[in-house]
Design a protein around this motif. Sequence first.
Motif, short mmCIF file in Angstrom:
data_model
loop_
_atom_site.label_atom_id
_atom_site.label_comp_id
_atom_site.label_asym_id
_atom_site.label_seq_id
_atom_site.Cartn_x
_atom_site.Cartn_y
_atom_site.Cartn_z
N ALA A 14 9.86 40.09 29.84
CA ALA A 14 11.28 40.26 29.51
C ALA A 14 12.16 39.78 30.66
CB ALA A 14 11.58 41.72 29.18
N GLY A 15 11.72 40.01 31.90
CA GLY A 15 12.47 39.53 33.06
C GLY A 15 12.52 38.02 33.11
N LEU A 16 11.40 37.35 32.76
CA LEU A 16 11.39 35.90 32.74
C LEU A 16 12.38 35.35 31.70
CD1 LEU A 16 7.57 35.05 32.90
CD2 LEU A 16 9.23 34.90 34.74
N ILE A 17 12.35 35.92 30.50
CA ILE A 17 13.18 35.40 29.42
C ILE A 17 14.65 35.70 29.66
CG2 ILE A 17 13.70 35.67 26.95
CD1 ILE A 17 10.67 36.15 26.55
N SER A 18 14.95 36.90 30.14
CA SER A 18 16.35 37.32 30.31
C SER A 18 17.02 36.72 31.52
CB SER A 18 16.41 38.84 30.43
OG SER A 18 15.78 39.26 31.63
N GLY A 19 16.24 36.26 32.50
CA GLY A 19 16.81 35.76 33.75
C GLY A 19 17.08 36.85 34.76
N LEU A 20 16.80 38.11 34.42
CA LEU A 20 17.11 39.21 35.33
C LEU A 20 16.16 39.28 36.52
CD1 LEU A 20 17.98 42.08 32.82
CD2 LEU A 20 19.55 40.61 34.10
N SER A 21 15.00 38.65 36.41
CA SER A 21 14.03 38.74 37.50
C SER A 21 14.19 37.63 38.53
CB SER A 21 12.61 38.70 36.93
OG SER A 21 12.35 37.47 36.29
N VAL A 22 15.17 36.75 38.36
CA VAL A 22 15.34 35.63 39.30
C VAL A 22 15.71 36.18 40.67
CG1 VAL A 22 16.77 33.65 39.89
CG2 VAL A 22 15.96 33.96 37.54
N ARG A 23 14.94 35.78 41.66
CA ARG A 23 15.23 36.15 43.05
C ARG A 23 15.24 34.86 43.88
NH1 ARG A 23 14.24 40.65 46.62
NH2 ARG A 23 13.14 41.81 44.99
N HIS A 24 16.36 34.61 44.57
CA HIS A 24 16.47 33.44 45.41
C HIS A 24 16.04 33.76 46.83
CE1 HIS A 24 18.32 31.39 42.15
NE2 HIS A 24 19.46 32.04 42.20
N ALA A 25 15.52 32.76 47.53
CA ALA A 25 15.12 32.92 48.92
C ALA A 25 16.36 32.81 49.80
CB ALA A 25 14.09 31.86 49.30
N VAL A 26 16.96 33.95 50.09
CA VAL A 26 18.22 33.95 50.86
C VAL A 26 18.03 34.41 52.29
CG1 VAL A 26 19.59 34.34 48.78
CG2 VAL A 26 18.80 36.29 50.11
N GLY A 27 16.83 34.69 52.72
CA GLY A 27 16.58 35.12 54.09
C GLY A 27 15.50 36.15 54.12
N ASP A 28 14.89 36.28 55.31
CA ASP A 28 13.77 37.21 55.44
C ASP A 28 14.03 38.30 56.45
OD1 ASP A 28 11.77 34.89 57.48
OD2 ASP A 28 13.77 35.76 57.76
N GLY A 29 15.30 38.56 56.72
CA GLY A 29 15.60 39.62 57.66
C GLY A 29 15.96 39.10 59.02
N GLY A 30 15.83 37.79 59.23
CA GLY A 30 16.17 37.25 60.55
C GLY A 30 17.62 36.87 60.65
N GLU A 31 17.95 35.74 60.03
CA GLU A 31 19.29 35.20 60.22
C GLU A 31 20.34 35.91 59.39
OE1 GLU A 31 20.45 31.40 58.35
OE2 GLU A 31 20.80 30.72 60.37
N ASP A 32 19.98 36.31 58.17
CA ASP A 32 21.04 36.76 57.28
C ASP A 32 20.72 38.06 56.56
OD1 ASP A 32 20.40 34.76 54.33
OD2 ASP A 32 19.06 35.67 55.77
N GLY A 33 19.99 38.91 57.18
CA GLY A 33 19.85 40.25 56.61
C GLY A 33 18.45 40.53 56.15
N GLY A 34 18.14 41.77 55.96
CA GLY A 34 16.82 42.14 55.51
C GLY A 34 16.74 43.64 55.32
N GLY A 35 15.55 44.08 55.09
CA GLY A 35 15.34 45.51 54.98
C GLY A 35 15.78 46.09 53.66
N SER A 36 15.96 45.26 52.62
CA SER A 36 16.39 45.80 51.33
C SER A 36 15.69 45.06 50.22
CB SER A 36 17.90 45.67 51.17
OG SER A 36 18.28 45.99 49.85
N GLY A 37 15.29 45.80 49.18
CA GLY A 37 14.70 45.17 48.02
C GLY A 37 15.69 44.39 47.19
N LEU A 38 16.98 44.43 47.54
CA LEU A 38 18.00 43.75 46.77
C LEU A 38 18.16 42.28 47.14
CD1 LEU A 38 20.84 46.43 46.82
CD2 LEU A 38 19.40 45.81 44.88
N LEU A 39 17.71 41.88 48.32
CA LEU A 39 17.98 40.52 48.79
C LEU A 39 17.49 39.47 47.81
CD1 LEU A 39 17.33 40.46 52.63
CD2 LEU A 39 19.48 40.22 51.42
N GLY A 40 18.38 38.55 47.46
CA GLY A 40 18.06 37.46 46.56
C GLY A 40 18.22 37.78 45.10
#
Length: 783
Positions: A371-397
């Motif tokens: 359902a996540g694949l079809i709905s688009g709700l599971s899309v997560r972009h690679a926006v950083g790994d905690g170094g340059e632009d944040g981290g420590g949260s399951g919300l990133l991306g």
Amino acid sequence: MAIDQDCTETQVIVVGAGPVGLLLAGELRLAGADVVVLDRLTAPTAESRASSLHARTVEILDSRGLLERLGDVPRENAGHFGGIPLDLGLPGPYPGQWKVAQTRLEEVLGEWAADLGADIRRGHELTGLTTTADGARATVRTESGRQLAFRAPYLVGCDGEDSAVRRLGGFGFPGTDAGRELLRADVAGIDIPNRRFERLAGGLAIAARRPDGVTRVMVHEFGARPRAGQPAFEEVADAWKRITGEDIGSGTPLWVNSFGDASRQAAEYRLGPLLLAGDAAHQQMPIGGQSLNLGLQDAFNLGWKLGARIAGHGTEELLDSYHAERHPVGKAVQGNVRTQAMLLLGGPEVDAVREVFAELTASENVRTHLAGLISGLSVRHAVGDGGEDGGGSGLLGLRVPHWGVTTAEGGTDTFELLRPGRGLLLLPPGDEARRAELAETAAPWAGRVRTVAAASVTADPVTAVLVRPDGHVVWADGPDAGPLAGALGRWFGPERTGEPAVRPTAPATAGAPAALLTAPAAVPARTGAGAERLTGRTALVTGSSRGMGRAAAMRLAEEGALVAVHYNQDEAAAHEVVASVEKDGGRAFALRTELGVDGDAETLFTALEAELLDRTGSTDLHILVNNAGVMGGVPADEVTPEQFDRIFAVNAKAPFFLIQRALRNMPDGGRIINISSGLTRFANPDEIAYAMSKGALEQLALHFAKALGPRGITINSVAPGITRNGSPVFDIPEAVEYMAGLSAFNRVGEPEDVADVVAFLATDEARWITGSFVDATGGTLLG
């Protein structure tokens, strides 16, 4: 045929006025970019095509305020994966799939983009495309046969599977051709049972009767190869009869087509100034409506990035992130679509596989994954790994959840906060020192990122998050988070320079309502005396057809503002003000609304927004000058209740509700200036009611200043003294001499004296003045 000599210059050319192109055009206009949309069709298509919107797409429409325009939309959780029933419900405000005909969606998006100022030109077919060092040049043929040229720094192909932009631009399009097809027709005048992915001995049959009585039929014969070109209705009816035994040949076909299981994807979504979105970038079987939804999500990802690049603060790396983020998403969708095509159109050889899939979908983990694949709700972009632009949260991306948010202005939610098309820094209740620190860090990005300090958020626990205009979280506070400034710089460009850091005033204390808090807009450098300090801003001056209002309107226009000249009765005088402004090289327009009556603020702003949209592509109002007022001119013992109510309605009530309404349109860092009177400090028994109303007006500055300070909006009262206003008394030399003697400068005031004070308070140079009573009486109050 020779090309017309004139070449239309714009900032972005969008080829294709389908839903993807129109959504992209609207996003570009929200970002301030000029855009021309070209489409070969002379009118929107009447073909129904796609009819399902998935959860992520509906969230996108909500975050731009477009759901209301669609009206009531049927929704259902029941979906499928390759014809195997699948519950598409997932956590969020819009689970499942929403039934919206593509024609209706295209209509709504077209109206929205046009309202924002997109130039949509139909009957313009792309025939030639070249790229140069400074952009792209498109040659088009119009319906009448004329050939025209358009030039822009960027051109985006949203022109479907047979994209001319992709072909002329030299994009690679690797993949596989169709090996199977599904015939489809919308048919009126037939009465057959509904069928949901019914597998029969010879093939697959689908039938769904719509509320308007039209039945959509789809049919596939096992082993049949795709035909060349589109089928005739007779071919669809013959195939349907062979598979089901039912005769639909007597029906009236409204639309007939076929689609195959070809699977291709552009090797690159960007080649220099050329970009692709939607089916121009990827071709797949439109199973479950994924093609349209994938394309709309492409446009939403690209629009703000390309707009930022056009505006100058977006980097090449930001624009390249469009391919980096959306190409993998498109590849993943093609993978699940190929799997579904095999399950849906395969013959008896896939029955065993279908049985295994049906067993697997009974597992909640499998169901939610699909359902996540079809709905688009599971899309997560690679926006950083905690170094340059944040981290420590399951919300990133991921896209920001639909949180309810309470601010000083009332209840809202995260999607509504994204509607202006800017970034969002959401500061939940908690450590006030930390909230102030983060707001201060974000201050140099105030024009691009809206900072909201919330009194409450319907999520527990929740941390401060930085959200892109497309709704994806790119930084989240926490022990492992990188610096906020790094994320701001990466996604929103370099900070604005030339102004000191500004700490937001008085963060809300625990338990107190928090302000809708955005750090003040950056201060542009002034290039010297006479510089147009208000260029790019808009202003409304009430009661500006004459006197001090007229002078203020002309002075603001002189500083570069687009000015709305408001009047009540004297239309000729208002248009004379506009003509004077334009003669001097400025910009202005006239608006009539009676103040002091029910609904006055909404009436005025409805007209104002329409004019601003037409002229700027936005409804932003940066400066509000409450100048309109009425005097009494009678002794206190002769004032009637009706006169008293009228004075207060115009002088105090109307400004209050105009401010209230203006705050919906006013960006952070705006300016509100109320014209009061020296009579709040200097006695005149014939104007007690008038002085009382102006005293009430001054309270607006005092109290609103406290509430609006965190947003960088200033509000001040300007108190003129005896000022030449066209009254007959100024034609009497003795009276003028007496009045002049009351001033420290031994003269009466001129409207321009007050207008200069108003203009100063409207600039960024007055950013540190708010809640003030500004004595502009020429020293009359010195005693």
